[in-house]
Design a protein around this motif. Structure first.
Motif, PDB file in Angstrom:
ATOM      1  N   GLN A  41     -20.010 -40.234   6.984  1.00  0.00           N
ATOM      2  CA  GLN A  41     -18.816 -39.585   6.438  1.00  0.00           C
ATOM      3  C   GLN A  41     -17.879 -39.118   7.545  1.00  0.00           C
ATOM      4  OE1 GLN A  41     -17.871 -38.996   3.041  1.00  0.00           O
ATOM      5  NE2 GLN A  41     -15.992 -38.534   4.150  1.00  0.00           N
ATOM      6  N   LEU A  42     -16.646 -39.582   7.483  1.00  0.00           N
ATOM      7  CA  LEU A  42     -15.611 -39.106   8.401  1.00  0.00           C
ATOM      8  C   LEU A  42     -15.016 -37.823   7.849  1.00  0.00           C
ATOM      9  CD1 LEU A  42     -13.874 -39.663  10.926  1.00  0.00           C
ATOM     10  CD2 LEU A  42     -12.261 -40.836   9.419  1.00  0.00           C
ATOM     11  N   THR A  43     -14.901 -36.818   8.696  1.00  0.00           N
ATOM     12  CA  THR A  43     -14.267 -35.555   8.321  1.00  0.00           C
ATOM     13  C   THR A  43     -13.213 -35.212   9.371  1.00  0.00           C
ATOM     14  OG1 THR A  43     -15.884 -34.165   9.483  1.00  0.00           O
ATOM     15  CG2 THR A  43     -16.386 -34.734   7.191  1.00  0.00           C
ATOM     16  N   LYS A  44     -12.237 -34.406   8.969  1.00  0.00           N
ATOM     17  CA  LYS A  44     -11.146 -34.016   9.867  1.00  0.00           C
ATOM     18  C   LYS A  44     -11.121 -32.500   9.988  1.00  0.00           C
ATOM     19  CE  LYS A  44      -6.205 -34.699  10.594  1.00  0.00           C
ATOM     20  NZ  LYS A  44      -4.976 -35.298  10.072  1.00  0.00           N
ATOM     21  N   SER A  45     -10.964 -32.020  11.201  1.00  0.00           N
ATOM     22  CA  SER A  45     -10.932 -30.583  11.450  1.00  0.00           C
ATOM     23  C   SER A  45      -9.745 -29.935  10.735  1.00  0.00           C
ATOM     24  CB  SER A  45     -10.828 -30.321  12.957  1.00  0.00           C
ATOM     25  OG  SER A  45     -10.631 -28.943  13.201  1.00  0.00           O
ATOM     26  N   ARG A  46      -9.982 -28.772  10.180  1.00  0.00           N
ATOM     27  CA  ARG A  46      -8.898 -28.002   9.560  1.00  0.00           C
ATOM     28  C   ARG A  46      -8.087 -27.248  10.596  1.00  0.00           C
ATOM     29  NH1 ARG A  46     -11.363 -25.198   4.090  1.00  0.00           N
ATOM     30  NH2 ARG A  46     -11.768 -27.134   2.968  1.00  0.00           N
ATOM     31  N   THR A  47      -8.661 -27.006  11.766  1.00  0.00           N
ATOM     32  CA  THR A  47      -7.990 -26.198  12.780  1.00  0.00           C
ATOM     33  C   THR A  47      -7.461 -27.007  13.956  1.00  0.00           C
ATOM     34  OG1 THR A  47     -10.122 -25.722  13.819  1.00  0.00           O
ATOM     35  CG2 THR A  47      -9.308 -24.115  12.208  1.00  0.00           C
ATOM     36  N   GLU A  48      -8.000 -28.198  14.204  1.00  0.00           N
ATOM     37  CA  GLU A  48      -7.543 -29.054  15.295  1.00  0.00           C
ATOM     38  C   GLU A  48      -7.125 -30.399  14.703  1.00  0.00           C
ATOM     39  OE1 GLU A  48     -10.244 -29.164  18.715  1.00  0.00           O
ATOM     40  OE2 GLU A  48     -11.275 -27.449  17.827  1.00  0.00           O
ATOM     41  N   PRO A  49      -5.825 -30.620  14.513  1.00  0.00           N
ATOM     42  CA  PRO A  49      -5.344 -31.775  13.747  1.00  0.00           C
ATOM     43  C   PRO A  49      -5.758 -33.141  14.285  1.00  0.00           C
ATOM     44  CG  PRO A  49      -3.513 -30.366  14.473  1.00  0.00           C
ATOM     45  CD  PRO A  49      -4.773 -29.752  14.971  1.00  0.00           C
ATOM     46  N   ASN A  50      -6.032 -33.266  15.562  1.00  0.00           N
ATOM     47  CA  ASN A  50      -6.401 -34.571  16.115  1.00  0.00           C
ATOM     48  C   ASN A  50      -7.902 -34.698  16.373  1.00  0.00           C
ATOM     49  OD1 ASN A  50      -3.725 -35.596  16.201  1.00  0.00           O
ATOM     50  ND2 ASN A  50      -3.329 -34.342  17.997  1.00  0.00           N
ATOM     51  N   THR A  51      -8.691 -33.825  15.749  1.00  0.00           N
ATOM     52  CA  THR A  51     -10.140 -33.860  15.933  1.00  0.00           C
ATOM     53  C   THR A  51     -10.825 -34.257  14.634  1.00  0.00           C
ATOM     54  OG1 THR A  51     -10.052 -32.186  17.659  1.00  0.00           O
ATOM     55  CG2 THR A  51     -12.171 -32.504  16.570  1.00  0.00           C
ATOM     56  N   TYR A  52     -11.677 -35.267  14.750  1.00  0.00           N
ATOM     57  CA  TYR A  52     -12.467 -35.764  13.625  1.00  0.00           C
ATOM     58  C   TYR A  52     -13.942 -35.633  13.983  1.00  0.00           C
ATOM     59  CZ  TYR A  52      -8.190 -38.020  11.931  1.00  0.00           C
ATOM     60  OH  TYR A  52      -6.916 -38.271  11.478  1.00  0.00           O
TER      61      TYR A  52
END
Length: 97
Positions: A41-52
């Motif tokens: 599962q790919l997830t995206k950080s809520r606090t760092e926009p370019n961090t997955y």
């Protein structure tokens, strides 16, 4: 024993949509061809926009080793390299229970 993997991926500014498209194709291959992969599962950080973060779970070490050796995983490397902003950070975890 199950094995968990958390891969942290930093993506270059503005390359998020391209990264997500490449990863979505890779994930389809993993789910279709790796019965020992229990979660990918790919997830995206809520606090760092370019961090997955990729959350992965494998039924055993053999399944994890198989994943890294597949042609589609190896082929995704150069594509991902064009959008990442550095080397992935990978943490391996042992399942309990």
């Amino acid at each position: 024993m199950t094995i968990g993997v958390i891969a942290t991926l930093k993506v270059q500014e503005g390359k998020g949509p391209e990264f997500e498209a490449i990863f979505t194709e890779l994930a389809k291959q993993v789910r279709a061809n790796e019965p020992g992969n229990l979660a990918y599962q790919l997830t995206k950080s809520r606090t760092e926009p370019n961090t997955y973060k990729v959350l992965e779970l494998y039924k055993d070490q053999e399944s994890l080793t198989l994943h890294g050796g597949t042609d589609y995983f190896k082929a995704a490397g150069p594509k991902l390299g064009g959008v990442l902003g550095g080397r992935p950070e990978v943490e391996y975890l042992d399942g309990i229970g």
